[in-house]
Design an enzyme around this catalytic site. Structure first.
Site, PDB file in Angstrom:
ATOM      1  N   GLY A 243      29.305  49.965  -6.991  1.00  0.00           N
ATOM      2  CA  GLY A 243      30.232  50.848  -6.767  1.00  0.00           C
ATOM      3  C   GLY A 243      30.308  51.457  -5.611  1.00  0.00           C
ATOM      4  O   GLY A 243      31.841  51.664  -5.043  1.00  0.00           O
ATOM      5  N   GLU A 278      22.945  49.044  -9.924  1.00  0.00           N
ATOM      6  CA  GLU A 278      23.975  47.521  -9.786  1.00  0.00           C
ATOM      7  C   GLU A 278      24.763  47.437  -8.651  1.00  0.00           C
ATOM      8  O   GLU A 278      25.890  46.840  -9.244  1.00  0.00           O
ATOM      9  CB  GLU A 278      24.237  47.338 -11.084  1.00  0.00           C
ATOM     10  CG  GLU A 278      23.264  47.669 -12.198  1.00  0.00           C
ATOM     11  CD  GLU A 278      24.701  48.466 -13.332  1.00  0.00           C
ATOM     12  OE1 GLU A 278      25.427  48.149 -13.710  1.00  0.00           O
ATOM     13  OE2 GLU A 278      23.242  48.380 -14.250  1.00  0.00           O
ATOM     14  N   PRO A 279      24.305  47.015  -7.625  1.00  0.00           N
ATOM     15  CA  PRO A 279      25.680  46.896  -6.199  1.00  0.00           C
ATOM     16  C   PRO A 279      26.397  45.616  -6.913  1.00  0.00           C
ATOM     17  O   PRO A 279      25.029  44.372  -6.500  1.00  0.00           O
ATOM     18  CB  PRO A 279      24.834  47.292  -4.624  1.00  0.00           C
ATOM     19  CG  PRO A 279      23.255  46.712  -5.019  1.00  0.00           C
ATOM     20  CD  PRO A 279      23.166  47.760  -6.606  1.00  0.00           C
ATOM     21  N   GLY A 280      27.399  45.531  -6.393  1.00  0.00           N
ATOM     22  CA  GLY A 280      27.924  44.093  -6.556  1.00  0.00           C
ATOM     23  C   GLY A 280      28.728  43.559  -5.097  1.00  0.00           C
ATOM     24  O   GLY A 280      28.277  43.356  -3.879  1.00  0.00           O
ATOM     25  N   ARG A 281      29.736  44.866  -4.598  1.00  0.00           N
ATOM     26  CA  ARG A 281      30.598  45.199  -3.748  1.00  0.00           C
ATOM     27  C   ARG A 281      29.336  44.853  -2.595  1.00  0.00           C
ATOM     28  O   ARG A 281      30.356  43.998  -1.457  1.00  0.00           O
ATOM     29  CB  ARG A 281      31.826  45.246  -3.968  1.00  0.00           C
ATOM     30  CG  ARG A 281      33.067  45.016  -2.668  1.00  0.00           C
ATOM     31  CD  ARG A 281      33.745  46.132  -3.102  1.00  0.00           C
ATOM     32  NE  ARG A 281      34.482  46.114  -4.286  1.00  0.00           N
ATOM     33  CZ  ARG A 281      35.439  45.550  -4.967  1.00  0.00           C
ATOM     34  NH1 ARG A 281      36.557  45.056  -4.543  1.00  0.00           N
ATOM     35  NH2 ARG A 281      36.119  46.428  -5.766  1.00  0.00           N
ATOM     36  N   ARG A 317      42.912  39.459  -4.888  1.00  0.00           N
ATOM     37  CA  ARG A 317      42.900  40.327  -5.083  1.00  0.00           C
ATOM     38  C   ARG A 317      44.217  40.936  -4.357  1.00  0.00           C
ATOM     39  O   ARG A 317      44.371  42.318  -5.369  1.00  0.00           O
ATOM     40  CB  ARG A 317      41.199  40.878  -4.174  1.00  0.00           C
ATOM     41  CG  ARG A 317      39.825  40.758  -4.245  1.00  0.00           C
ATOM     42  CD  ARG A 317      38.420  41.391  -3.957  1.00  0.00           C
ATOM     43  NE  ARG A 317      38.883  43.121  -3.689  1.00  0.00           N
ATOM     44  CZ  ARG A 317      39.432  43.397  -2.964  1.00  0.00           C
ATOM     45  NH1 ARG A 317      39.843  42.583  -2.398  1.00  0.00           N
ATOM     46  NH2 ARG A 317      39.476  44.964  -3.182  1.00  0.00           N
ATOM     47  N   TYR A 321      45.500  43.788  -7.107  1.00  0.00           N
ATOM     48  CA  TYR A 321      44.743  44.706  -6.934  1.00  0.00           C
ATOM     49  C   TYR A 321      45.732  45.226  -5.666  1.00  0.00           C
ATOM     50  O   TYR A 321      45.902  46.619  -4.656  1.00  0.00           O
ATOM     51  CB  TYR A 321      43.656  45.148  -6.590  1.00  0.00           C
ATOM     52  CG  TYR A 321      43.094  44.784  -7.202  1.00  0.00           C
ATOM     53  CD1 TYR A 321      42.514  44.883  -8.436  1.00  0.00           C
ATOM     54  CD2 TYR A 321      41.852  44.023  -6.912  1.00  0.00           C
ATOM     55  CE1 TYR A 321      41.626  44.716  -9.574  1.00  0.00           C
ATOM     56  CE2 TYR A 321      40.590  43.681  -7.454  1.00  0.00           C
ATOM     57  CZ  TYR A 321      40.344  44.010  -8.728  1.00  0.00           C
ATOM     58  OH  TYR A 321      39.350  43.792  -9.688  1.00  0.00           O
ATOM     59  N   CYS A 349      53.453  28.917  -6.584  1.00  0.00           N
ATOM     60  CA  CYS A 349      54.505  29.130  -6.743  1.00  0.00           C
ATOM     61  C   CYS A 349      54.835  30.875  -7.784  1.00  0.00           C
ATOM     62  O   CYS A 349      54.808  30.657  -8.670  1.00  0.00           O
ATOM     63  CB  CYS A 349      55.462  28.150  -7.901  1.00  0.00           C
ATOM     64  SG  CYS A 349      54.992  26.622  -7.003  1.00  0.00           S
ATOM     65  N   TYR A 377      34.110  39.435  -4.862  1.00  0.00           N
ATOM     66  CA  TYR A 377      35.550  38.752  -6.134  1.00  0.00           C
ATOM     67  C   TYR A 377      36.347  38.224  -5.659  1.00  0.00           C
ATOM     68  O   TYR A 377      37.861  38.164  -5.502  1.00  0.00           O
ATOM     69  CB  TYR A 377      36.165  40.156  -6.806  1.00  0.00           C
ATOM     70  CG  TYR A 377      35.280  41.399  -6.965  1.00  0.00           C
ATOM     71  CD1 TYR A 377      34.269  41.106  -8.293  1.00  0.00           C
ATOM     72  CD2 TYR A 377      34.607  42.653  -6.494  1.00  0.00           C
ATOM     73  CE1 TYR A 377      33.426  42.015  -8.562  1.00  0.00           C
ATOM     74  CE2 TYR A 377      33.027  43.337  -6.976  1.00  0.00           C
ATOM     75  CZ  TYR A 377      33.002  43.086  -8.618  1.00  0.00           C
ATOM     76  OH  TYR A 377      31.446  43.431  -8.387  1.00  0.00           O
TER      77      TYR A 377
HETATM   78  C1  LIG Z   1      31.058  45.566 -11.650  1.00  0.00           C
HETATM   79  C2  LIG Z   1      30.087  46.696 -12.207  1.00  0.00           C
HETATM   80  C3  LIG Z   1      28.896  47.025 -11.154  1.00  0.00           C
HETATM   81  C4  LIG Z   1      29.259  46.402  -9.224  1.00  0.00           C
HETATM   82  O1  LIG Z   1      30.404  46.945  -8.835  1.00  0.00           O
HETATM   83  P1  LIG Z   1      30.317  47.231  -7.564  1.00  0.00           P
HETATM   84  O2  LIG Z   1      31.919  47.713  -7.486  1.00  0.00           O
HETATM   85  O3  LIG Z   1      31.428  45.014  -7.019  1.00  0.00           O
HETATM   86  O4  LIG Z   1      29.081  47.404  -7.216  1.00  0.00           O
HETATM   87  C5  LIG Z   1      27.933  47.343 -11.560  1.00  0.00           C
HETATM   88  N1  LIG Z   1      27.902  47.305 -12.584  1.00  0.00           N
HETATM   89  C6  LIG Z   1      28.343  47.152 -13.284  1.00  0.00           C
HETATM   90  C7  LIG Z   1      28.512  47.548 -15.527  1.00  0.00           C
HETATM   91  C8  LIG Z   1      30.091  46.618 -13.029  1.00  0.00           C
HETATM   92  O5  LIG Z   1      30.146  46.071 -14.414  1.00  0.00           O
END
Ligand SMILES: *Cc1c(COP(=O)(O)O)cnc(C)c1O
Length: 421
Positions: A243, A278-281, A317, A321, A349, A377
């Site tokens: 997050g 659990e970092p993604g972004r 995105r 959003y 389109c 994303y």
């Molecule tokens: C999407 C998600 C993440 C990653 O979130 P980011 O905002 O990209 O860091 C981590 N854990 C869970 C369960 C998610 O659904």
């Protein structure tokens, strides 16, 4: 992402000119920096080490942010685990060389088949989101003569103050077990013979710039962990989700990783549990850009349009959003070039097909633009809408550029279809 202007050749990623990437691989094209990806991961590792949690913590990259094999492999080689949300992501992570015992499996609707594959692979933990899922997993594990490692995703009911589509920790969200039911759900889980209760997790939302909501969620989770321990349910790990937000606008810097994590990490001194993030972004977002070429300029009475060759199918995105991405010209702006406000739009389109509104830019047809902070994303959410082949992806490493996903061909788009006999 190590973006610099180098002389007359315009913007470079590390030591490679974007102009050369466009000439070699075409546009639209996603460009990632190995250096920036590595630096983002090291930011987490250093913050954890600084709090004495180096050995006790695991960074599980949330593969859904960008699941290209080269990116997964890079993080696997750095020692990362993975947070997955589907059987498809499980297969990708394993194919990229990720270790099964560092995988956590999130998601509100895992199918039996996905659960079976993950059990077979021997993942670290299932992040379970409902009582029914607990029962299903217990039954399935029993049939396979296994014990499934589980953690309950609790919903701490804190307001992450982010876009409603990416806010997941409120009571009204579909995610997780309601906080006031979590204790009883743990007691239920502890009675199920084919489950091993291992941990707890939460994930309150995405693109969070203020550390306070995550720290508040951590407090709630820790209080629950202590209450469970007093009742004889001792957890081995605490997973605080992902997050952390990134910088999308030059004027709005994101917090440094160490500063964002500090309030959470401070709570772990003197505790024994392992910590998972659990970092993604925040691992990939600022390490990627979308390179696109201006097709036509359409001056109008009300608005000037710049139609580029990337569209909402490549980067969803903005349409989804109303997200902002900085957009910059690749060529050095000359003294005689005059900037005008442009709507930067794609060829799809839909009126919602835009990459940026009202951007003050000096543009020429045929010129290149870089849509920044597009590593997360972006490609992961790309589609073939309007029968548009998905973009190529390349990774820059110093002076080298590697093609990590070739552009799709049009024939591939309908290769799986058939007409009636
Ligand atoms: C999407 C998600 C993440 C990653 O979130 P980011 O905002 O990209 O860091 C981590 N854990 C869970 C369960 C998610 O659904």
């Amino acid at each position: 992402m190590g973006l610099t202007h180098q002389g007359s050749r315009g913007l470079h990623v590390e030591s490679v000119a974007l102009e050369d990437i466009a000439a070699r691989f075409g546009t639209p094209c996603y460009v990632y920096s190995r250096l920036a990806l590595t630096a983002a991961y090291v930011g987490y590792r250093d913050a954890l080490m600084a709090h004495g949690l180096g050995e006790r913590a695991l960074v599980c990259y949330a593969a859904k942010a960008n699941s290209n094999l080269a990116i997964l492999k890079l993080f696997a080689d750095l020692g990362a685990g993975f947070d997955i949300v589907s059987g498809g992501e499980l297969a990708r992570v394993l194919a990229a060389g990720g270790s099964a015992d560092k995988i956590v499996f999130s998601g509100v609707g895992k199918s039996r088949e996905e659960m079976r594959l993950a059990l077979e692979a021997g993942i670290h933990c299932f992040n379970v989101e409902s009582t029914s899922e607990l029962e299903q997993l217990n039954e399935l594990a029993g049939g396979m003569n296994r014990r499934a490692p589980v953690s309950l995703r609790v919903n701490p009911d804190v307001d992450a103050k982010t876009h409603p589509y990416i806010s997941t920790g409120l009571k009204t969200a579909k995610f997780g077990v309601a906080f006031d039911q979590a204790f009883d759900t743990y007691r239920r889980a502890a009675t199920l013979p084919h489950l091993a209760v291992k941990g707890i997790d939460c994930h309150i939302g995405s693109q969070l710039l203020d550390p306070a909501p995550a720290a508040e969620a951590a407090d709630k989770v820790l209080a629950l962990v202590d209450r469970l321990a007093a009742a004889g349910i001792v957890l081995e790990h605490i997973d605080l989700g992902g997050g952390m937000g990134i910088q999308y606008r030059r004027e709005e810097p994101a917090p440094a990783t160490a500063d964002y994590l500090a309030p959470m990490l401070a709570k772990f001194t003197g505790r024994h549990e392992k910590l998972i993030f659990e970092p993604g972004r925040s691992l990939v977002g600022n390490a990627g850009l979308l390179l696109t070429r201006v097709q036509v300029l359409k001056p109008g009475a009300e608005k000037h349009f710049a139609v580029v060759d990337a569209a909402m199918n490549d980067l969803m995105r903005p349409a989804l959003y109303d997200a902002w991405h900085d957009i910059v010209p690749v060529a050095k702006v000359g003294a005689g070039d005059t900037a005008m406000p442009y709507e930067i739009v794609g060829p799809v389109c839909e009126s919602g097909d835009f990459l940026g509104h009202d951007r003050e830019l000096a543009l020429q047809e045929g010129g290149l633009l870089a849509v920044l902070s597009a590593g997360a994303y972006g490609m992961a959410m790309a589609s073939n809408y309007n029968s548009r082949p998905r973009a190529a992806e390349v990774m820059v490493d110093g002076t080298q550029t590697h093609l990590i996903r070739r552009r799709e061909s049009v024939a591939e788009l309908f290769a799986l279809e058939s007409v009636l006999p």
